[in-house]
Write a protein that holds these residues in place. Sequence first.
Motif, PDB file in Angstrom:
ATOM      1  N   ASN A 161       0.629   4.349   4.441  1.00  0.00           N
ATOM      2  CA  ASN A 161       1.335   4.054   3.191  1.00  0.00           C
ATOM      3  C   ASN A 161       0.758   4.777   1.979  1.00  0.00           C
ATOM      4  O   ASN A 161       1.072   4.435   0.845  1.00  0.00           O
ATOM      5  N   LYS A 177      -6.453  -1.970  11.861  1.00  0.00           N
ATOM      6  CA  LYS A 177      -5.029  -1.968  11.468  1.00  0.00           C
ATOM      7  C   LYS A 177      -4.878  -1.846   9.956  1.00  0.00           C
ATOM      8  O   LYS A 177      -3.956  -1.185   9.461  1.00  0.00           O
ATOM      9  N   GLN A 178      -5.786  -2.513   9.256  1.00  0.00           N
ATOM     10  CA  GLN A 178      -5.769  -2.464   7.789  1.00  0.00           C
ATOM     11  C   GLN A 178      -5.875  -1.011   7.308  1.00  0.00           C
ATOM     12  O   GLN A 178      -5.075  -0.562   6.481  1.00  0.00           O
ATOM     13  N   LEU A 199      -2.455  -8.286  10.616  1.00  0.00           N
ATOM     14  CA  LEU A 199      -2.825  -6.929  10.220  1.00  0.00           C
ATOM     15  C   LEU A 199      -4.183  -6.943   9.514  1.00  0.00           C
ATOM     16  O   LEU A 199      -5.051  -6.100   9.772  1.00  0.00           O
ATOM     17  N   THR A 239      -5.388   1.721   8.982  1.00  0.00           N
ATOM     18  CA  THR A 239      -4.252   2.520   9.455  1.00  0.00           C
ATOM     19  C   THR A 239      -3.042   2.285   8.543  1.00  0.00           C
ATOM     20  O   THR A 239      -2.301   3.224   8.222  1.00  0.00           O
ATOM     21  N   PHE A 240      -2.897   1.050   8.104  1.00  0.00           N
ATOM     22  CA  PHE A 240      -1.814   0.726   7.155  1.00  0.00           C
ATOM     23  C   PHE A 240      -1.985   1.502   5.846  1.00  0.00           C
ATOM     24  O   PHE A 240      -1.029   2.062   5.313  1.00  0.00           O
ATOM     25  N   TYR A 241      -3.211   1.548   5.315  1.00  0.00           N
ATOM     26  CA  TYR A 241      -3.435   2.288   4.064  1.00  0.00           C
ATOM     27  C   TYR A 241      -3.020   3.747   4.227  1.00  0.00           C
ATOM     28  O   TYR A 241      -2.354   4.326   3.378  1.00  0.00           O
ATOM     29  N   LEU A 253       3.235  -4.304   1.817  1.00  0.00           N
ATOM     30  CA  LEU A 253       3.046  -5.301   2.880  1.00  0.00           C
ATOM     31  C   LEU A 253       4.239  -6.248   2.947  1.00  0.00           C
ATOM     32  O   LEU A 253       4.423  -6.938   3.936  1.00  0.00           O
TER      33      LEU A 253
END
Lengths: 379, 379
Positions: free
Chosen positions: B117, B109-110, B103, B112-114, B242
């Motif tokens: 979340n 992707k990083q 990720l 999109t993760f933020y 994570l």
Amino acid sequence: MKRDITDLRIGVLGGGQLGRMMLQSATDFNLEIHMIDPDPSAPCAKIAHSFVQGDLQDYDAVMAFGKQMDLITIEIEAVNTDALKALQAQGKKVFPQPEIIELIQDKRKQKTFYKANRIPTADFILTENKADVAQHRDFLPAVNKLGKGGYDGRGVQVLRSEKDLDKAFEVPSLLEKLIDFKKELSVIVARSASGEVKCFPLVELVFHPQANLVEFLFAPAEVSAAIEAEAQQLAEDVITKLDMVGLLAVEMFLTQDDQLLVNEIAPRTHNSGHHTIEANITSQFEQHLRAILDLPLGATDLIKPAAMVNVLGENDYTGAARYEGLHELMALPGVHLHLYGKKITKPFRKMGHITITDENTITLKEKVLQVKEILKVKA
Amino acid sequence: MKRDITDLRIGVLGGGQLGRMMLQSATDFNLEIHMIDPDPSAPCAKIAHSFVQGDLQDYDAVMAFGKQMDLITIEIEAVNTDALKALQAQGKKVFPQPEIIELIQDKRKQKTFYKANRIPTADFILTENKADVAQHRDFLPAVNKLGKGGYDGRGVQVLRSEKDLDKAFEVPSLLEKLIDFKKELSVIVARSASGEVKCFPLVELVFHPQANLVEFLFAPAEVSAAIEAEAQQLAEDVITKLDMVGLLAVEMFLTQDDQLLVNEIAPRTHNSGHHTIEANITSQFEQHLRAILDLPLGATDLIKPAAMVNVLGENDYTGAARYEGLHELMALPGVHLHLYGKKITKPFRKMGHITITDENTITLKEKVLQVKEILKVKA
């Protein structure tokens, strides 16, 4: 042309825990460290730039190792000094100088040096054998020390009264007045090739009653500023009169009437300086490297009060070491574990040490006791 | 049966400076560390328990290395995660977990993760190619970042206005709003397998204007206690969401209106934590080891204010490294040099770092400037 310190091949005689902590520090300066030790699984065997198995007392082994180096130093003083002298004559740098290692190898020469140089030390008599010791019964109680070959409590015994005379050493030894001391103290002092001299703050040692080796250490020592200054002056006198380059540990007694007497010296990093890794601005290992590389010596200030506890093998166990209580130990804040990478534990073998830093010296002493209860080395 | 930590074979992907400082720390715990790196003369090559040359992106190389280990970790995130997943499936412990490395390898992707979340971060748009970027001219000024493969300032560029659009990346990238920030900050947070989470104090970063990498760092950051607490909470949120085991560096912007925005994260020890070796009770390197070994996490308190200065290769030199000013540098009290053992210097290459500790933060900043003037890496 002077080369960069990072270009030098530095050889260390000995690959034990002192060498291991020296390696950790040498990595910071990008130094290339090669090592020799009789034990193929010595603590440094896997992490030195190169490692050879060899007898440090053997002339040929030390020569073969040393001739590949630019600079040679030690982490143990039981080494062949004739080989070191020959290497020095070939133009290698050897620090501490072989003559000084030789002097310190022999406790009789050490004591004679103190006397000749008016370094205060306990009264003593040189003895050649048991019969010789027996002639000095008026001198008891005394400590009978082997001239050569003693190490970590071996080769030292107390002769309290006539009935102990039978234990006296049969070889050249010394008989030293048993000192009624309040405290055992240590100063580590460094001197560079350029003659810069710098002391670490005074520390206080507590010896293990059975094993005759350092069990705890406290920094700073609880003594007056005047005594600390006097102890540091004494350490500076010793290293200067020796004209030594490197690091010197000076162990002293503080007598009941506040006199300082030099007990023993070691021309290398020392158990009484392990706490400097965490507790002082410069560690003794870095200071040793600075001294022998003729770099400016580092600041030695104590950052926080600290205690050092040796992690000794439990009395009843010999074999592959197992560490009980590691998790519990590591949960304590300000507790720094150093394991020496020795596969085999034996009674009282130095397997590691723990440094504890704490602003509060009362908490510090409590933690020492706690730590000793928690971590046990068994087989 | 759970084995002792000293019995584990620990494999590290990467043998650069982060690995080197990890090795120094691992020696304290008597850990057996094996390393793999593509460069046969990598900083760790000579001092790891074993070292193999190998491509970290190559499935077979990582598999061959990893299958001999009990526990595998990284010191660089550009590694083959498929191999790590396969090793994990075989029962090896792999921390940080391969999915998290994957990720973080991809900045798209990083981000999109933020977003998913609700971690505050600069607004962004995912772009596939240059033409795609050109459609978002209203979004300028923005930072154009490669999804994959950027490192140490490479793969990141600012697109200020339409005339910069021609520079835009032709591969999957992201376009991130250029943030008008007051400060760049970093929190390093650790999480152990048991779920214990602990942050280091907040630090402040100053980036090199040309090289786009950290030039100085100050600890503690000069921000309010409320901002520090918020930053630490944010770092804890990220590592917890994570579900990561290991050490995570969370770099943040503090905007002109005191908002914290997560910029980038790295699932490993980080340049913004080097000062912890001298300045904190536990170093980031020890903390990483504690986390992946599921030991209790160490206390992270800052002992003294500190600054860290990266030692970068001078702009005009490429070749065998020479260190100018070493003696002068080492004469400064409280200055700790760490050289990384890289034979070759290049413009802006990270050759080492210097940590300065000083109670007085004004003296500290003066020393930073002084140190930068004194030490020069040339060829």
